[in-house]
Scaffold this motif. Structure first.
Motif, mmCIF file in Angstrom:
data_model
loop_
_atom_site.group_PDB
_atom_site.id
_atom_site.type_symbol
_atom_site.label_atom_id
_atom_site.label_comp_id
_atom_site.label_asym_id
_atom_site.label_seq_id
_atom_site.Cartn_x
_atom_site.Cartn_y
_atom_site.Cartn_z
ATOM 1 N N PHE A 1 0.812 -1.215 0.000
ATOM 2 C CA PHE A 1 0.000 0.000 0.000
ATOM 3 C C PHE A 1 0.844 1.262 0.000
ATOM 4 O O PHE A 1 0.327 2.357 0.125
ATOM 5 C CB PHE A 1 -0.939 -0.005 1.209
ATOM 6 N N LYS A 2 2.161 1.119 -0.172
ATOM 7 C CA LYS A 2 3.071 2.253 -0.082
ATOM 8 C C LYS A 2 3.710 2.568 -1.438
ATOM 9 O O LYS A 2 4.654 3.335 -1.513
ATOM 10 C CB LYS A 2 4.140 1.921 0.958
ATOM 11 N N THR A 3 3.212 1.989 -2.502
ATOM 12 C CA THR A 3 3.830 2.149 -3.812
ATOM 13 C C THR A 3 2.775 2.191 -4.905
ATOM 14 O O THR A 3 1.635 1.790 -4.697
ATOM 15 C CB THR A 3 4.829 0.999 -4.074
ATOM 16 N N GLU A 4 3.195 2.650 -6.058
ATOM 17 C CA GLU A 4 2.292 2.657 -7.212
ATOM 18 C C GLU A 4 2.458 1.402 -8.059
ATOM 19 O O GLU A 4 1.741 1.201 -9.019
ATOM 20 C CB GLU A 4 2.549 3.905 -8.060
ATOM 21 N N TRP A 5 3.431 0.570 -7.710
ATOM 22 C CA TRP A 5 3.646 -0.680 -8.443
ATOM 23 C C TRP A 5 2.505 -1.647 -8.124
ATOM 24 O O TRP A 5 1.969 -1.658 -7.019
ATOM 25 C CB TRP A 5 4.951 -1.320 -8.026
ATOM 26 N N GLU B 1 4.109 -6.819 -9.935
ATOM 27 C CA GLU B 1 5.407 -6.190 -10.212
ATOM 28 C C GLU B 1 6.312 -6.247 -8.984
ATOM 29 O O GLU B 1 7.514 -6.481 -9.102
ATOM 30 C CB GLU B 1 5.223 -4.734 -10.639
ATOM 31 N N LEU B 2 5.746 -6.033 -7.805
ATOM 32 C CA LEU B 2 6.526 -6.118 -6.573
ATOM 33 C C LEU B 2 7.096 -7.519 -6.390
ATOM 34 O O LEU B 2 8.273 -7.693 -6.055
ATOM 35 C CB LEU B 2 5.662 -5.742 -5.361
ATOM 36 N N HIS B 3 6.249 -8.534 -6.624
ATOM 37 C CA HIS B 3 6.703 -9.915 -6.503
ATOM 38 C C HIS B 3 7.797 -10.228 -7.529
ATOM 39 O O HIS B 3 8.822 -10.812 -7.191
ATOM 40 C CB HIS B 3 5.545 -10.895 -6.690
ATOM 41 N N LYS B 4 7.581 -9.851 -8.773
ATOM 42 C CA LYS B 4 8.568 -10.125 -9.824
ATOM 43 C C LYS B 4 9.910 -9.486 -9.507
ATOM 44 O O LYS B 4 10.956 -10.102 -9.695
ATOM 45 C CB LYS B 4 8.069 -9.628 -11.183
ATOM 46 N N ASN B 5 9.892 -8.269 -9.006
ATOM 47 C CA ASN B 5 11.124 -7.569 -8.670
ATOM 48 C C ASN B 5 11.875 -8.293 -7.543
ATOM 49 O O ASN B 5 13.081 -8.540 -7.655
ATOM 50 C CB ASN B 5 10.812 -6.134 -8.255
ATOM 51 N N GLU B 6 11.185 -8.633 -6.475
ATOM 52 C CA GLU B 6 11.835 -9.312 -5.348
ATOM 53 C C GLU B 6 12.326 -10.705 -5.749
ATOM 54 O O GLU B 6 13.417 -11.117 -5.374
ATOM 55 C CB GLU B 6 10.878 -9.421 -4.161
ATOM 56 N N GLN B 7 11.527 -11.426 -6.521
ATOM 57 C CA GLN B 7 11.921 -12.769 -6.938
ATOM 58 C C GLN B 7 13.097 -12.728 -7.901
ATOM 59 O O GLN B 7 13.971 -13.589 -7.858
ATOM 60 C CB GLN B 7 10.724 -13.502 -7.526
ATOM 61 N N SER B 8 13.169 -11.723 -8.749
ATOM 62 C CA SER B 8 14.321 -11.561 -9.640
ATOM 63 C C SER B 8 15.593 -11.315 -8.838
ATOM 64 O O SER B 8 16.655 -11.850 -9.157
ATOM 65 C CB SER B 8 14.108 -10.406 -10.616
ATOM 66 N N ASN B 9 15.473 -10.493 -7.796
ATOM 67 C CA ASN B 9 16.624 -10.241 -6.928
ATOM 68 C C ASN B 9 17.105 -11.533 -6.268
ATOM 69 O O ASN B 9 18.310 -11.792 -6.187
ATOM 70 C CB ASN B 9 16.282 -9.209 -5.849
ATOM 71 N N ILE B 10 16.176 -12.347 -5.796
ATOM 72 C CA ILE B 10 16.533 -13.620 -5.170
ATOM 73 C C ILE B 10 17.151 -14.558 -6.189
ATOM 74 O O ILE B 10 18.160 -15.212 -5.912
ATOM 75 C CB ILE B 10 15.302 -14.253 -4.488
#
Length: 80
Positions: A33-37, A41-50
Motif C-alpha cells: 500500500f506504499k507504492t504505485e507498483w 510487479e513487486l513480486h517479480k522484482n523481489e523474486q528476480s533479486n533472489i
C-alpha cells in the motif's frame, strides 16, 4: 516457475503493513500500500533479486584448480 508462499504480515516501524513471503528458501517482504507498483510487479522484482542472488552464490569456483581441468571442461562444453 516457483511461486512464493505467504508467511505472515507485520507492521514496520513507519506504521506500514508488510507482507512476508518465502521464495526458493529466502524470505522477502513487500509493502503493497506504499507504492504505485502492482502486486505482481513487486513480486517479480523481489523474486528476480533472489534468483540473481542464488545464481551468484551457486557459480562453480575452480580457483586453485590446474589449468588442465579448465581445458577439459572447455572441450567437454564444446562437444555438448
Amino acid at each position: 516457475m516457483t511461486k512464493a508462499k505467504f508467511l505472515y504480515k507485520t507492521i514496520n516501524k513507519d506504521g506500514d503493513v508488510e507482507w512476508w513471503y518465502e521464495y526458493r528458501g529466502y524470505e522477502y517482504s513487500i509493502t503493497p500500500f506504499k507504492t504505485e507498483w502492482s502486486l505482481s510487479e513487486l513480486h517479480k522484482n523481489e523474486q528476480s533479486n533472489i534468483d540473481r542472488l542464488i545464481e551468484i552464490n551457486h557459480k562453480p569456483s575452480f580457483k586453485g584448480e590446474p589449468a588442465e581441468k579448465g581445458f577439459e571442461l572447455f572441450w567437454k562444453y564444446l562437444e555438448e
